[in-house]
Write a protein that holds these residues in place. Structure first.
Motif, mmCIF file in Angstrom:
data_model
loop_
_atom_site.group_PDB
_atom_site.id
_atom_site.type_symbol
_atom_site.label_atom_id
_atom_site.label_comp_id
_atom_site.label_asym_id
_atom_site.label_seq_id
_atom_site.Cartn_x
_atom_site.Cartn_y
_atom_site.Cartn_z
ATOM 1 N N ALA A 238 0.823 -1.207 0.000
ATOM 2 C CA ALA A 238 0.000 0.000 0.000
ATOM 3 C C ALA A 238 0.854 1.253 0.000
ATOM 4 O O ALA A 238 0.532 2.248 -0.678
ATOM 5 N N LEU A 239 1.955 1.215 0.731
ATOM 6 C CA LEU A 239 2.842 2.375 0.768
ATOM 7 C C LEU A 239 3.515 2.609 -0.585
ATOM 8 O O LEU A 239 3.725 3.756 -0.997
ATOM 9 N N LYS A 240 3.872 1.532 -1.264
ATOM 10 C CA LYS A 240 4.464 1.680 -2.595
ATOM 11 C C LYS A 240 3.494 2.368 -3.543
ATOM 12 O O LYS A 240 3.879 3.249 -4.322
ATOM 13 N N ALA A 241 2.235 1.982 -3.481
ATOM 14 C CA ALA A 241 1.224 2.604 -4.330
ATOM 15 C C ALA A 241 1.037 4.078 -3.972
ATOM 16 O O ALA A 241 0.931 4.941 -4.857
ATOM 17 N N ALA A 242 1.010 4.388 -2.678
ATOM 18 C CA ALA A 242 0.855 5.779 -2.242
ATOM 19 C C ALA A 242 2.057 6.615 -2.663
ATOM 20 O O ALA A 242 1.910 7.775 -3.082
ATOM 21 N N ALA A 243 3.254 6.040 -2.584
ATOM 22 C CA ALA A 243 4.465 6.761 -2.979
ATOM 23 C C ALA A 243 4.459 7.047 -4.469
ATOM 24 O O ALA A 243 4.869 8.130 -4.915
ATOM 25 N N SER A 244 4.015 6.078 -5.267
ATOM 26 C CA SER A 244 3.947 6.276 -6.710
ATOM 27 C C SER A 244 2.984 7.402 -7.066
ATOM 28 O O SER A 244 3.275 8.249 -7.921
ATOM 29 N N GLY A 278 9.048 6.917 -2.165
ATOM 30 C CA GLY A 278 9.329 5.536 -2.532
ATOM 31 C C GLY A 278 9.487 4.687 -1.282
ATOM 32 O O GLY A 278 9.654 5.192 -0.177
ATOM 33 N N ILE A 279 9.415 3.382 -1.461
ATOM 34 C CA ILE A 279 9.703 2.435 -0.391
ATOM 35 C C ILE A 279 10.194 1.159 -1.064
ATOM 36 O O ILE A 279 9.606 0.690 -2.029
ATOM 37 N N PHE A 280 11.316 0.642 -0.589
ATOM 38 C CA PHE A 280 11.942 -0.448 -1.315
ATOM 39 C C PHE A 280 12.723 -1.361 -0.376
ATOM 40 O O PHE A 280 12.920 -1.049 0.798
ATOM 41 N N GLU A 281 13.153 -2.497 -0.923
ATOM 42 C CA GLU A 281 13.896 -3.464 -0.143
ATOM 43 C C GLU A 281 15.248 -2.894 0.274
ATOM 44 O O GLU A 281 15.814 -2.029 -0.394
ATOM 45 N N ILE A 282 15.768 -3.421 1.361
ATOM 46 C CA ILE A 282 17.036 -2.949 1.907
ATOM 47 C C ILE A 282 18.175 -3.726 1.244
ATOM 48 O O ILE A 282 18.286 -4.938 1.399
ATOM 49 N N THR A 283 19.001 -3.014 0.497
ATOM 50 C CA THR A 283 20.111 -3.634 -0.222
ATOM 51 C C THR A 283 21.367 -3.626 0.638
ATOM 52 O O THR A 283 21.463 -2.892 1.626
ATOM 53 N N PRO A 284 22.382 -4.420 0.264
ATOM 54 C CA PRO A 284 23.660 -4.373 0.987
ATOM 55 C C PRO A 284 24.271 -2.978 0.996
ATOM 56 O O PRO A 284 24.894 -2.576 1.989
ATOM 57 N N GLU A 285 24.095 -2.218 -0.088
ATOM 58 C CA GLU A 285 24.644 -0.865 -0.151
ATOM 59 C C GLU A 285 23.963 0.062 0.855
ATOM 60 O O GLU A 285 24.609 0.890 1.509
#
Length: 319
Positions: A238-244, A278-285
């Motif tokens: 839901a947050l991804k959709a709201a961010a978009s 945006g909201i996204f997966e946590i990468t190693p970087e």
């Protein structure tokens, strides 16, 4: 400077739990308590009822709990007074170092140009070097403190070279406006309000010295329960959709924030135009950048123990 110790964190957290009437253990929730500050994505999601709609099929309602800054929000997560919440980069580091029961669930974009160090136009301060010996308002344990430390170090100064005045955003705004402090490290919308109201000298903006993220966090025990994984995943979707939506509707974002916060539309427009959504997966970087911040804080004696940030990374539990 007073450090946040394991004992002081625990005492304040227990007091918060008592006030909230919250359990200190995880259990399947019928009402999801989400901590937020009145800015950007949380406000948009709340206005659109995005999370309420996504969670209705799971039989879960939403209770939005407002905080003035990240550190008390992390304390609330620690004791289970809330289950999820947003903060900047520094609060979870202070919390993890003090034993807080938190998990990193997802990453959000940094505050970007919406976080800066500013000086009063009548202060005689023109560069970061001019901050030596001057009073700088900053929230203790916040992303703004990280910015202040990193910016000073990048320009040959140390945190001890300034006189930090630890204040929450509202009190810092009053101190900056009255001249009780010379400079201020702060984020939007408070930064935007100051820019519109006082026309300050902008000494540096966060992207010039930092590559950090903001965070979506969970109470560790809540996140570890397999029965709660669908709830968290529904919230993230839901947050991804709201961010978009927010990314392509800046004017509507500014108007919504203005109506919710009461901040003048000129300041909210400035903040909305430069916000990143945006909201996204946590990468190693992303983890590595957060670890760099944690290592800096420990080196300076700002946190009581060294931490490995990845130890607090959420791994979805499947039932």
């Amino acid at each position: 400077m007073t450090r946040l110790t394991r004992r002081s964190f625990g005492l304040s957290a227990l007091a918060l739990a008592a006030l909230a009437g919250a359990p200190l253990r995880a259990e399947t929730v019928s009402t999801l308590k989400i901590g937020y500050q009145k800015t950007n994505l949380p406000v948009i999601a709340q206005r659109q009822r995005s999370l309420e709609t996504a969670l209705a099929p799971l039989g879960v309602t939403v209770d939005w709990v407002q905080f003035a800054a990240g550190p008390p929000l992390v304390e609330a997560l620690n004791v289970g007074a809330i289950q999820l919440g947003w903060t900047g980069d520094a609060p979870p580091i202070f919390g993890q170092s003090s034993g807080a029961a938190i998990s990193y669930v997802a990453a959000l974009p940094p505050n970007g140009a919406g976080e800066a160090i500013i000086a009063r136009p009548d202060s005689g301060i023109a560069t970061l070097a001019d901050l030596r010996g001057r009073k700088v308002a900053v929230g203790k344990g916040t992303s703004a403190q990280n910015l202040l430390i990193a910016a000073l170090e990048a320009h040959g100064l140390a945190f001890r070279d300034v006189e930090p005045v630890f204040l929450g955003p509202a009190d810092a705004a009053a101190a900056f406006g009255s001249g009780a402090v010379d400079a201020w490290s702060i984020w939007d919308p408070f930064l935007a309000i100051a820019e519109v109201t006082h026309k300050p000298v902008v000494l540096i903006r966060a992207p010039e010295v930092l590559r950090v993220n903001t965070w979506f966090l969970a109470n560790r025990d809540f996140a570890a329960e397999a029965t709660n994984t669908p709830v968290i995943e529904a919230v993230l979707a839901a947050l991804k959709a709201a961010a978009s939506w927010a990314d392509s509707h800046r004017a509507e974002v500014a108007q919504a924030l203005h109506e919710v916060t009461g901040v003048p539309i000129a300041a909210q427009t400035l903040a909305a135009d430069r916000a990143q959504f945006g909201i996204f997966e946590i990468t190693p970087e992303i983890l590595a950048a957060q670890q760099d911040t944690a290592d800096r804080f420990f080196r300076l004696g700002l946190i009581p123990t060294a931490i490995t940030v990845s130890d607090a990374l959420w791994t979805p539990a499947k039932g």
